[in-house]
Design an enzyme around this catalytic site. Structure first.
Site, short mmCIF file in Angstrom:
data_model
loop_
_atom_site.label_atom_id
_atom_site.label_comp_id
_atom_site.label_asym_id
_atom_site.label_seq_id
_atom_site.Cartn_x
_atom_site.Cartn_y
_atom_site.Cartn_z
N CYS A 82 -38.18 -34.32 53.38
CA CYS A 82 -38.29 -34.55 51.49
C CYS A 82 -37.37 -34.59 50.41
CB CYS A 82 -39.28 -32.94 51.32
SG CYS A 82 -40.23 -33.41 49.75
N GLU A 171 -41.10 -27.08 58.34
CA GLU A 171 -40.85 -25.59 58.87
C GLU A 171 -42.33 -25.50 58.39
OE1 GLU A 171 -40.07 -27.59 56.04
OE2 GLU A 171 -39.65 -27.32 54.37
N LYS A 372 -35.33 -10.88 57.54
CA LYS A 372 -36.52 -9.42 57.64
C LYS A 372 -36.84 -9.45 58.96
CE LYS A 372 -37.72 -5.66 55.68
NZ LYS A 372 -37.14 -5.15 54.58
#
Ligand code: XMP
Length: 516
Positions: A82, A171, A372
């Site tokens: 991008c 992504e 996480k």
């Protein structure tokens, strides 16, 4: 183990962390640096590839973030995403300008070159676009690899220099085969070996902790939350009895929580935990306090006092500690333009940085490199039960910020019972793990009701359930009406002191997740 590394240079995109996580899903280690990192700093990481993230700026605007053109001369493969492709074009004498039409959403991407980046992919796939500017002329020597109807230069490269750019976002999950495009870049273009896995991480971390700790003793505060539990379990694997854990009951835990946490450490993880049952001390300190920030500060201060006392007791018995373990995660330490990491503020309560000078130990942060989801995967390898690893987040100040106004034991008991019903019903409905947080709030508001023939005058309880990815923004959950009905009926029938239940339908922003 030395892992091949890919660096994401962050231009302020909301998706920078996601890029890094996706690269790691391809088993390649990935770190994030700010776009302004010097070439020397980037080279210190010996990267095998560099990804330029998206970002909100216009590359040609005054003051826009730029990288040094030297970056493109290092011989290290680059992928611009991008804003990244615009950065490459701008820096290498192509042309970027405002697109005729802003493009936001899915567009069919027509692939013209199936080598390298698009190897093994179909000739058309759906790609997620989100841009106002676009590349209109490629730098000399660059060739187009794919186009959308609105964006003829949606992917381009100088294969000789191994510099690639794509206008869409591989992504995000909406882009079909997005992870494969990233995998093609890191594996085929950069030649990275797929060694980043939690098996390898566990082995290496255990060896490193052993080397670092030697015969030294480690102190670890545990809360029952995912991060401190996984950190403790990992360190315990490495140094066994050299680790001492302290669990502080702050008096504002949920129903049965202290017992559950202690049982998990003792029975499942076989780790001895020093239990500081300090509920009375916390509740005394909280007496007369209604202000939310005062509650947080009081709990924070009391926590340090209790933790320090426990540590001193343990030191008397077993000798001095050399290290203090903390469950710091990668998002807490990313030095980035966009991502300050919610934990900087959120975790202030568990931050035992307020310990006195003679108790300043060296820090052990064995999860510092992990996201996480990786911590959860590691936790599963270490034998931590699933219901614990996937528990909904619970704030450090606990029920204190869900009991509006002054805290009393009676009101805490009422809230605990109502909260247990909310959790139980949401679990029974099979929704617990798909919801970010669900809980009860006890308001100080009392309203009139009738129960049997009697008039009641009791508290209003609010039920809150939100979807969120990181706690920074959230949407209220459209819980099924029957479930809401069951929760309301059970709370009113089973919890004395509540005669009215309301459902909170506020998103964040403008609301917050917690009521205080
Ligand atoms: P808010 O209410 O700010 O919460 O939308 C965002 C996330 O942070 C948690 N939270 C806290 N966690 N100490 C914590 O450890 C705190 O003082 C605190 N305040 C909010 C909240 O539960 C949610 O996940």
């Amino acid at each position: 183990m030395q892992h091949d590394t890919v660096i994401v240079l962050d231009f302020g995109a909301q998706y920078s962390q996601l890029i890094a996580r996706r690269v790691r899903e391809c088993k390649v280690y990935c770190e994030i640096l700010p776009f302004s990192a010097s070439v020397e700093k980037i080279l210190e990481k010996t990267p095998k590839g560099i990804i330029l993230s998206g970002g909100p700026s216009s590359v040609y605007a005054p003051g826009a973030p730029h990288v040094s053109p030297e970056l493109f001369e290092l011989g290290i493969p680059v992928l611009g995403i991008c804003y990244g492709i615009q950065m490459i074009s701008w820096a290498l004498k192509g042309k970027v300008q405002k697109a005729h039409k802003r493009e936001f959403g899915l567009a069919p991407l027509h692939i013209k070159d199936h080598h390298t980046l698009f190897a093994g992919l179909p000739s058309t796939l759906k790609a997620w676009m989100s841009h106002g500017d676009q590349v209109v002329k490629l730098p000399p020597g660059y060739k187009v690899l794919a186009s959308t109807d609105n964006c003829p230069l949606a992917a381009a490269a100088s294969k000789a220099k191994k510099i690639y750019g794509i206008q869409f976002h591989p992504e995000v999950v909406h882009t079909e085969k997005g992870t494969q495009i990233l995998e093609n870049f890191v594996r085929k273009v950069c030649g990275c070996k797929p060694t980043w896995s939690m098996e390898n991480y566990e082995r290496t971390a255990i060896r490193q902790i052993r080397e670092m700790a030697g015969k030294g003793r480690v102190l670890c505060g545990v809360s029952g939350g995912v991060d401190s539990t996984v950190a403790a379990a990992l360190i315990h694997r490495a140094v066994g009895k050299q680790l001492s854990c302290v669990f502080v009951n702050n008096g504002v835990l949920r129903m049965g929580e202290a017992e559950q946490v202690r049982a998990m450490f003792k029975k499942k993880l076989k780790i001895d935990v020093h239990y500081a049952d300090a509920g009375d001390e916390f509740l005394k300190a909280l007496e007369g306090i209604s202000d939310p920030e005062q509650k947080r500060k009081t709990i924070g201060r009391t926590f340090i006092r209790v933790f320090e006392k426990s540590a001193r007791e343990l030191m008397k018995k077993k000798g001095r500690f050399d290290f203090l373990a903390q469950g710091t995660l990668y998002p807490d330490v990313i030095e980035s333009v966009s991502v300050k990491g919610p934990s900087a503020t959120i975790k202030s309560h568990h931050n035992v940085g307020g310990l006195p000078e003679d108790m300043k130990f060296k820090l052990v942060e064995p999860l510092r490199e992990l996201f996480k989801d990786e911590v959860r995967a590691l936790g599963a390898k270490l034998g931590i039960p699933k219901d614990m690893l996937w528990r909904q987040p619970f704030p450090g100040p606990g029920l204190a910020v869900r009991l509006i106004g002054e805290i009393t034991r009676e009101k805490l008991e009422i809230l605990r019972k109502a909260d247990a019903i909310v959790i139980e019903e949401i679990q029974k409905a099979g929704l617990y793990y798909s919801i970010w947080q669900s809980f009860a709030v006890l308001t100080p508001l009392k309203t009139v009701g009738v129960m049997g023939d009697e008039r009641t005058y009791d508290h209003v309880c609010a039920v809150r359930a939100v979807h969120s990815a990181d706690g920074m923004t959230a949407d209220w959950v459209q819980l099924p009406h029957e479930l809401l009905g069951r929760i309301s009926n059970r709370i009113i029938n089973e919890v004395r002191g509540i005669n009215r239940v309301v459902y909170d339908i506020t998103s964040k922003p403008p609301g917050t997740i917690e009521w205080e």
